[in-house]
Design an enzyme around this catalytic site. Structure first.
Site, PDB file in Angstrom:
ATOM      1  N   HIS A  38       1.554   3.940   1.793  1.00  0.00           N
ATOM      2  CA  HIS A  38       2.060   4.691   2.843  1.00  0.00           C
ATOM      3  C   HIS A  38       3.638   4.716   3.010  1.00  0.00           C
ATOM      4  O   HIS A  38       4.123   3.815   2.607  1.00  0.00           O
ATOM      5  CB  HIS A  38       1.631   3.990   4.084  1.00  0.00           C
ATOM      6  CG  HIS A  38       0.075   4.288   4.351  1.00  0.00           C
ATOM      7  ND1 HIS A  38      -0.592   3.562   5.661  1.00  0.00           N
ATOM      8  CD2 HIS A  38      -0.626   5.349   4.066  1.00  0.00           C
ATOM      9  CE1 HIS A  38      -1.980   4.215   5.470  1.00  0.00           C
ATOM     10  NE2 HIS A  38      -1.827   5.158   4.801  1.00  0.00           N
ATOM     11  N   HIS A  73      -7.568  -0.903   5.406  1.00  0.00           N
ATOM     12  CA  HIS A  73      -6.557   0.124   5.868  1.00  0.00           C
ATOM     13  C   HIS A  73      -6.205   1.266   4.985  1.00  0.00           C
ATOM     14  O   HIS A  73      -6.356   2.732   5.529  1.00  0.00           O
ATOM     15  CB  HIS A  73      -5.176  -0.613   6.089  1.00  0.00           C
ATOM     16  CG  HIS A  73      -4.123   0.363   6.626  1.00  0.00           C
ATOM     17  ND1 HIS A  73      -3.876   0.754   7.845  1.00  0.00           N
ATOM     18  CD2 HIS A  73      -2.796   0.449   6.070  1.00  0.00           C
ATOM     19  CE1 HIS A  73      -2.889   1.562   7.933  1.00  0.00           C
ATOM     20  NE2 HIS A  73      -2.239   1.399   6.812  1.00  0.00           N
ATOM     21  N   HIS A  91       4.417  -4.484  10.579  1.00  0.00           N
ATOM     22  CA  HIS A  91       4.878  -4.062  11.710  1.00  0.00           C
ATOM     23  C   HIS A  91       5.186  -5.106  13.051  1.00  0.00           C
ATOM     24  O   HIS A  91       4.094  -5.936  13.218  1.00  0.00           O
ATOM     25  CB  HIS A  91       3.952  -2.793  12.323  1.00  0.00           C
ATOM     26  CG  HIS A  91       4.177  -1.707  11.436  1.00  0.00           C
ATOM     27  ND1 HIS A  91       4.803  -0.577  11.705  1.00  0.00           N
ATOM     28  CD2 HIS A  91       3.288  -1.430  10.357  1.00  0.00           C
ATOM     29  CE1 HIS A  91       4.474   0.402  10.793  1.00  0.00           C
ATOM     30  NE2 HIS A  91       3.438  -0.358   9.894  1.00  0.00           N
ATOM     31  N   ASP A 128      -0.229  -3.731   6.258  1.00  0.00           N
ATOM     32  CA  ASP A 128      -0.892  -3.177   7.570  1.00  0.00           C
ATOM     33  C   ASP A 128      -2.329  -3.515   7.523  1.00  0.00           C
ATOM     34  O   ASP A 128      -3.261  -2.931   8.094  1.00  0.00           O
ATOM     35  CB  ASP A 128      -0.658  -1.557   7.313  1.00  0.00           C
ATOM     36  CG  ASP A 128       0.597  -1.136   7.832  1.00  0.00           C
ATOM     37  OD1 ASP A 128       1.530  -1.931   8.127  1.00  0.00           O
ATOM     38  OD2 ASP A 128       0.958  -0.046   7.729  1.00  0.00           O
ATOM     39  N   HIS A 163       0.788  -1.300   0.051  1.00  0.00           N
ATOM     40  CA  HIS A 163       0.226  -0.040   0.052  1.00  0.00           C
ATOM     41  C   HIS A 163       0.926   1.238  -0.019  1.00  0.00           C
ATOM     42  O   HIS A 163       2.000   1.135   0.094  1.00  0.00           O
ATOM     43  CB  HIS A 163      -0.944  -0.086   1.515  1.00  0.00           C
ATOM     44  CG  HIS A 163      -0.415   0.059   2.599  1.00  0.00           C
ATOM     45  ND1 HIS A 163       0.307  -0.908   3.149  1.00  0.00           N
ATOM     46  CD2 HIS A 163      -0.438   1.045   3.499  1.00  0.00           C
ATOM     47  CE1 HIS A 163       0.640  -0.651   4.355  1.00  0.00           C
ATOM     48  NE2 HIS A 163       0.336   0.663   4.414  1.00  0.00           N
ATOM     49  N   ASP A 215       5.921   4.812   4.808  1.00  0.00           N
ATOM     50  CA  ASP A 215       6.734   3.818   5.548  1.00  0.00           C
ATOM     51  C   ASP A 215       6.795   2.331   5.031  1.00  0.00           C
ATOM     52  O   ASP A 215       7.335   1.563   5.520  1.00  0.00           O
ATOM     53  CB  ASP A 215       6.222   3.434   7.108  1.00  0.00           C
ATOM     54  CG  ASP A 215       4.818   2.898   7.566  1.00  0.00           C
ATOM     55  OD1 ASP A 215       3.870   3.487   6.573  1.00  0.00           O
ATOM     56  OD2 ASP A 215       4.562   1.939   8.219  1.00  0.00           O
ATOM     57  N   HIS A 216       5.996   2.024   3.784  1.00  0.00           N
ATOM     58  CA  HIS A 216       6.178   1.079   3.107  1.00  0.00           C
ATOM     59  C   HIS A 216       6.904   1.255   1.737  1.00  0.00           C
ATOM     60  O   HIS A 216       7.379   0.167   1.125  1.00  0.00           O
ATOM     61  CB  HIS A 216       4.766   0.413   2.787  1.00  0.00           C
ATOM     62  CG  HIS A 216       4.352  -0.023   4.177  1.00  0.00           C
ATOM     63  ND1 HIS A 216       4.112  -1.413   4.706  1.00  0.00           N
ATOM     64  CD2 HIS A 216       3.532   0.800   5.096  1.00  0.00           C
ATOM     65  CE1 HIS A 216       3.806  -1.324   6.109  1.00  0.00           C
ATOM     66  NE2 HIS A 216       3.414  -0.091   6.385  1.00  0.00           N
TER      67      HIS A 216
HETATM   68 FE    FE Z   1       2.953   0.927   8.117  1.00  0.00          FE
HETATM   69 ZN    ZN Z   2       0.156   1.782   6.543  1.00  0.00          ZN
END
Ligand code: FE
Ligand code: ZN
Length: 258
Positions: free
Chosen positions: A57, A113, A168, A130, A55, A59-60
């Site tokens: 975001h 998400h 995570h 996530d 996805h 942090d990915h």
């Molecule tokens: Fe994340």
């Molecule tokens: Zn995420």
């Protein structure tokens, strides 16, 4: 047999490296930052053959641009999300061939998400970003509770022994909530002890398995009478369906301070 290595990133993210049975190639899943991946590839003498993201975001996906600068490999990602570095947009049922790893993964659409979130599944392993966490699930940023509930039901229907690689390290924290929902869940209690021991040695709690998640994860257990009843107590009303119970448990967790 496929081996999956973990690269810790940021505070609690995992970037996964999928290794084949032979050769030095790896597929990189959800590289939120490039530096720790570069270091791991150099240290282990591995070479990227593909990048997969679940996805949009940061942090990915934040490390993708730098990694393809090093090595311009195919980048798979959700067709329904705008991620500039993606070269191979994929959705439900699409195949991700990784011949040099002796592996083929298939894409599952799991919105909730984010609106276009996808998972990769094959060879007994699942990368679910996530959406499904061990003993928990992702927050509802773009999708509805109904969508997330259906997405989790699809993942729960995968074979019991499927290894679950989440985005995570939230397991210990999630289990505190799981035990608030189901204080009598013996498996969740035992799992919590095991996870605390792993974390004390700085080991990942992951991968989990679908079987374990079905026995400890309250978000996959909304049809279990005890969880349904706990959700009704929280919501202070009768809940007609599994997904209504899911929505209540998700709201409960959003405000949970432990
Ligand atoms: Fe994340
Ligand atoms: Zn995420």
């Amino acid at each position: 047999m496929t081996a999956v290595l973990h690269v810790p990133a940021f505070k609690d993210n995992y970037i996964w490296l999928i290794r084949g049975h032979a050769g030095d190639g790896v597929a990189i899943v959800d590289p939120g930052e490039a530096a720790p991946v570069r270091a791991a590839l150099a240290r282990l003498r591995l070479t990227a053959v593909a990048i997969l993201c679940t996805h949009h975001h940061g942090d990915h996906v934040g490390g993708i641009a730098e990694l393809v600068d090093d090595n311009p490999v195919p980048v798979y990602g959700p067709a329904r999300e705008a991620i500039p570095a993606v070269t191979h947009p994929v959705g439900e049922g699409d195949e991700v061939p990784l011949p040099s790893l002796g592996l083929q993964l298939r894409v599952i659409d799991i919105p909730g998400h984010t609106a276009g979130h996808i998972a990769y599944h094959g060879g007994g392993i699942l990368f679910c970003g996530d959406t499904l966490f061990s003993a928990g699930c992702g927050r509802l940023f773009e999708g509805t509770a109904e969508q997330m509930c259906r997405s989790l039901q699809r993942l729960a229907a995968l074979p019991d022994d499927t290894e679950v690689f989440c985005g995570h390290e939230y397991t210990e924290e999630n289990l505190r909530f799981a035990l608030a929902v189901e204080p009598e869940n013996v498996e969740a209690r035992q799992y919590r002890e095991a996870v605390i021991a792993l974390r004390q040695r700085n080991r990942p709690s992951l991968p989990s398995t679908i079987a374990r998640e079905k026995s400890v994860n309250p978000f996959l257990r909304c049809s279990v009478p005890g969880v349904h009843a706990a959700a009704e107590t929280f919501a202070r009303r009768q809940l007609a369906s599994e997904c209504e119970a899911f929505a209540a448990v998700r709201r409960w967790k959003d405000g949970f301070k432990g």
